[in-house]
Write a protein that holds these residues in place. Structure first.
Motif, PDB file in Angstrom:
ATOM      1  N   PRO A  60      -5.668   0.005  -8.059  1.00  0.00           N
ATOM      2  CA  PRO A  60      -6.273  -0.566  -6.844  1.00  0.00           C
ATOM      3  C   PRO A  60      -6.068   0.334  -5.630  1.00  0.00           C
ATOM      4  O   PRO A  60      -4.977   0.868  -5.417  1.00  0.00           O
ATOM      5  N   THR A  61      -7.089   0.470  -4.819  1.00  0.00           N
ATOM      6  CA  THR A  61      -6.964   1.265  -3.594  1.00  0.00           C
ATOM      7  C   THR A  61      -7.199   0.423  -2.339  1.00  0.00           C
ATOM      8  O   THR A  61      -7.245   0.963  -1.237  1.00  0.00           O
ATOM      9  N   THR A  62      -7.356  -0.894  -2.523  1.00  0.00           N
ATOM     10  CA  THR A  62      -7.374  -1.820  -1.375  1.00  0.00           C
ATOM     11  C   THR A  62      -6.602  -3.084  -1.780  1.00  0.00           C
ATOM     12  O   THR A  62      -6.421  -3.362  -2.969  1.00  0.00           O
ATOM     13  N   ALA A  63      -6.208  -3.868  -0.755  1.00  0.00           N
ATOM     14  CA  ALA A  63      -5.512  -5.130  -1.024  1.00  0.00           C
ATOM     15  C   ALA A  63      -6.445  -6.095  -1.767  1.00  0.00           C
ATOM     16  O   ALA A  63      -6.008  -6.877  -2.615  1.00  0.00           O
ATOM     17  N   ALA A  64      -7.739  -6.022  -1.459  1.00  0.00           N
ATOM     18  CA  ALA A  64      -8.706  -6.912  -2.133  1.00  0.00           C
ATOM     19  C   ALA A  64      -8.745  -6.625  -3.638  1.00  0.00           C
ATOM     20  O   ALA A  64      -8.871  -7.543  -4.451  1.00  0.00           O
ATOM     21  N   HIS A  65      -8.639  -5.337  -4.013  1.00  0.00           N
ATOM     22  CA  HIS A  65      -8.590  -5.005  -5.448  1.00  0.00           C
ATOM     23  C   HIS A  65      -7.387  -5.670  -6.116  1.00  0.00           C
ATOM     24  O   HIS A  65      -7.484  -6.175  -7.226  1.00  0.00           O
ATOM     25  N   ASP A  73      -1.249  -5.810   3.145  1.00  0.00           N
ATOM     26  CA  ASP A  73      -2.526  -5.110   3.262  1.00  0.00           C
ATOM     27  C   ASP A  73      -2.390  -3.962   4.262  1.00  0.00           C
ATOM     28  O   ASP A  73      -2.159  -4.198   5.444  1.00  0.00           O
ATOM     29  N   GLY A  74      -2.531  -2.750   3.768  1.00  0.00           N
ATOM     30  CA  GLY A  74      -2.452  -1.591   4.660  1.00  0.00           C
ATOM     31  C   GLY A  74      -3.760  -0.832   4.698  1.00  0.00           C
ATOM     32  O   GLY A  74      -3.775   0.369   4.974  1.00  0.00           O
ATOM     33  N   GLY A  75      -4.866  -1.518   4.390  1.00  0.00           N
ATOM     34  CA  GLY A  75      -6.173  -0.859   4.413  1.00  0.00           C
ATOM     35  C   GLY A  75      -6.382   0.001   3.172  1.00  0.00           C
ATOM     36  O   GLY A  75      -5.554   0.027   2.266  1.00  0.00           O
ATOM     37  N   PRO A  76      -7.506   0.714   3.120  1.00  0.00           N
ATOM     38  CA  PRO A  76      -7.815   1.558   1.951  1.00  0.00           C
ATOM     39  C   PRO A  76      -6.859   2.756   1.863  1.00  0.00           C
ATOM     40  O   PRO A  76      -6.465   3.314   2.885  1.00  0.00           O
ATOM     41  N   CYS A  77      -6.498   3.126   0.644  1.00  0.00           N
ATOM     42  CA  CYS A  77      -5.549   4.235   0.454  1.00  0.00           C
ATOM     43  C   CYS A  77      -6.205   5.564   0.812  1.00  0.00           C
ATOM     44  O   CYS A  77      -7.348   5.828   0.425  1.00  0.00           O
ATOM     45  N   ARG A  78      -5.448   6.401   1.495  1.00  0.00           N
ATOM     46  CA  ARG A  78      -5.967   7.675   1.994  1.00  0.00           C
ATOM     47  C   ARG A  78      -6.267   8.664   0.861  1.00  0.00           C
ATOM     48  O   ARG A  78      -7.275   9.358   0.878  1.00  0.00           O
ATOM     49  N   VAL A  79      -5.389   8.736  -0.130  1.00  0.00           N
ATOM     50  CA  VAL A  79      -5.575   9.704  -1.223  1.00  0.00           C
ATOM     51  C   VAL A  79      -6.459   9.093  -2.314  1.00  0.00           C
ATOM     52  O   VAL A  79      -7.407   9.724  -2.795  1.00  0.00           O
ATOM     53  N   PRO A 120       0.826  -1.213   0.000  1.00  0.00           N
ATOM     54  CA  PRO A 120       0.000   0.000   0.000  1.00  0.00           C
ATOM     55  C   PRO A 120       0.858   1.260   0.000  1.00  0.00           C
ATOM     56  O   PRO A 120       1.931   1.294   0.608  1.00  0.00           O
ATOM     57  N   THR A 121       0.389   2.285  -0.691  1.00  0.00           N
ATOM     58  CA  THR A 121       0.933   3.628  -0.496  1.00  0.00           C
ATOM     59  C   THR A 121      -0.264   4.521  -0.188  1.00  0.00           C
ATOM     60  O   THR A 121      -1.407   4.059  -0.231  1.00  0.00           O
ATOM     61  N   GLU A 122      -0.005   5.780   0.115  1.00  0.00           N
ATOM     62  CA  GLU A 122      -1.135   6.663   0.415  1.00  0.00           C
ATOM     63  C   GLU A 122      -1.972   6.968  -0.833  1.00  0.00           C
ATOM     64  O   GLU A 122      -3.127   7.357  -0.723  1.00  0.00           O
TER      65      GLU A 122
END
Ligand code: TXA
Ligand code: MG
Length: 353
Positions: A151-156, A170-176, A29-31
């Motif tokens: 993708p903005t989530t690990a599931a994507h 998996d770092g959760g949904p991306c903030r930006v 994940p990144t922001e």
């Protein structure tokens, strides 16, 4: 393939760094969006990234570093403006295109003499890059197939790339939720090559008159996001101002099409339909209301496009975003996702952006 849990712990970071050092491919994940990472000194891993994405080998990858000290290591002759931007916005959603130092392998930059550098602002990405150690960096495009939605989530990532990658952190949904702003330099002029997570006003504050105006946003041939069909959902998507949007929705509805209508302004289908079509439930026309504020809209956009794509609509009709620089990145992505951007509305066409 391993999918590590949300807010990946130190063990998973160590496992991911070990995989990268050995030439594995790790999504992280990144922001902005999730990246598909290879350690840049591992040619077979870098090649796999291109293969997994089905991306042409001459489209350069962004090099992700743990902190600003990497700038001198991976780039040379960075202009003053680049330093000012790096100091202000790193870690953060900004990519700088600079002259490549001899340490960056050519396969990472698609043979170009420049390199895109970025320090991501996400605890998992930073922990991973720090764990990798100095003099190592991660080349990572967005973790989607070429031309598709980032993708903005690990599931994507799992849904799109599945077993093709060795590990997904998996770092959760991306903030930006939208990709980084890309800035290049032409003498004393800084040029926005891709609008993204940094608001234009904030860039202008740092760069002053050295920033080429928003109307002259320029893209080099090799920026993959400059291809017209980039970021496209599978469902045909059209952009309209609010009035034309509802007109078009009713036309399509009349011929039995299943239509998704996406607005950000308060214009609400239910009120209109209430007047025209009392008590008659309509399953073929579904209205989605997006936030009227660009940061929240941007965060939701890609996940929403994926969701709408799964709903089996024949058409997606999307309200044009406000003609305001705070919405530039959203307008840019919607335009690329749409089939009619040149015909309708106030979004600039390919040749002027
Ligand atoms: O937010 C982001 O930038 C995400 C996250 C994962 O960091 N990454 C991302 O990578 O969007 P990608 O490959 O999907 O898009 C990067 C863009 C491409 O259009 C690429 O052509 C451009 O950056 N780029 C990279 N290096 C470049 C260079 N040396 N010269 C010109 N364009 C470059
Ligand atoms: Mg991409």
């Amino acid at each position: 393939m391993i999918v590590a849990e949300a807010c990946s712990g130190q063990d998973q970071i160590i496992a991911a760094a070990t995989l990268l050092r050995k030439g594995g491919v790790v999504a992280f994940p990144t922001e902005t969006v999730y990246g598909l990472g290879a350690e840049i000194s591992q040619p077979s891993a870098v090649r796999r990234v291109f293969d997994i994405k089905k991306r042409p080998a001459d489209l350069p990858l962004i090099v992700h570093m743990a902190d600003v000290s990497g700038l001198e290591h991976w780039a040379r002759e960075a202009p003053d403006q680049a330093w000012r931007l790096a100091e202000r916005f790193w870690p953060g959603p900004l990519t700088l295109i600079l002259r490549r130092s001899g340490r960056v392998p050519e396969n990472v930059t698609g043979g170009q003499d420049t390199v895109g550098l970025r320090v991501p602002d996400h605890p998992v990405a930073r922990a991973l890059l720090t764990e990798l150690g100095p003099e190592r960096a991660v080349a990572a495009p967005s973790a989607n197939r070429f031309g598709r939605i980032s993708p903005t989530t690990a599931a994507h990532v799992k849904e799109e790339l599945g077993e093709a990658v060795d590990m997904i952190l998996d770092g959760g949904p991306c903030r930006v939720g939208l990709e980084s702003t890309i800035v290049g330099f032409n003498g004393k002029t800084s040029v926005i090559l891709r609008p993204g997570g940094i608001p234009m006003e904030e860039l202008a504050e740092i760069l002053g008159e050295n920033l080429a105006g928003a109307s002259s946003i320029m893209r080099p041939v090799r920026v993959s996001g400059s291809l017209a069909s980039h970021y496209a959902p599978a469902t045909p998507l059209e952009l309209f101002c609010a009035e034309l949007l509802w007109q078009r929705a009713r036309e399509l509805e009349a011929v039995g099409a299943r239509v998704g209508v996406v607005t950000w302004s308060s214009q609400d289908l239910s009120q209109r339909r209430g007047r025209e079509n009392k008590n008659q439930e309509n399953k073929n026309l579904i209205h989605f209301s997006m936030p009227a504020e660009p940061v929240s809209y941007g965060r939701l956009l890609y996940a929403s496009l994926r969701q709408w794509d799964h709903e089996g609509f024949d058409h997606l009709l999307v309200e044009l975003p406000p003609d305001d620089s705070a919405w530039a990145a959203i307008a840019d992505r919607l335009r690329r996702a749409s089939s009619n951007a040149q015909v309708y509305g106030n979004i600039e066409n390919e040749t002027t952006t």
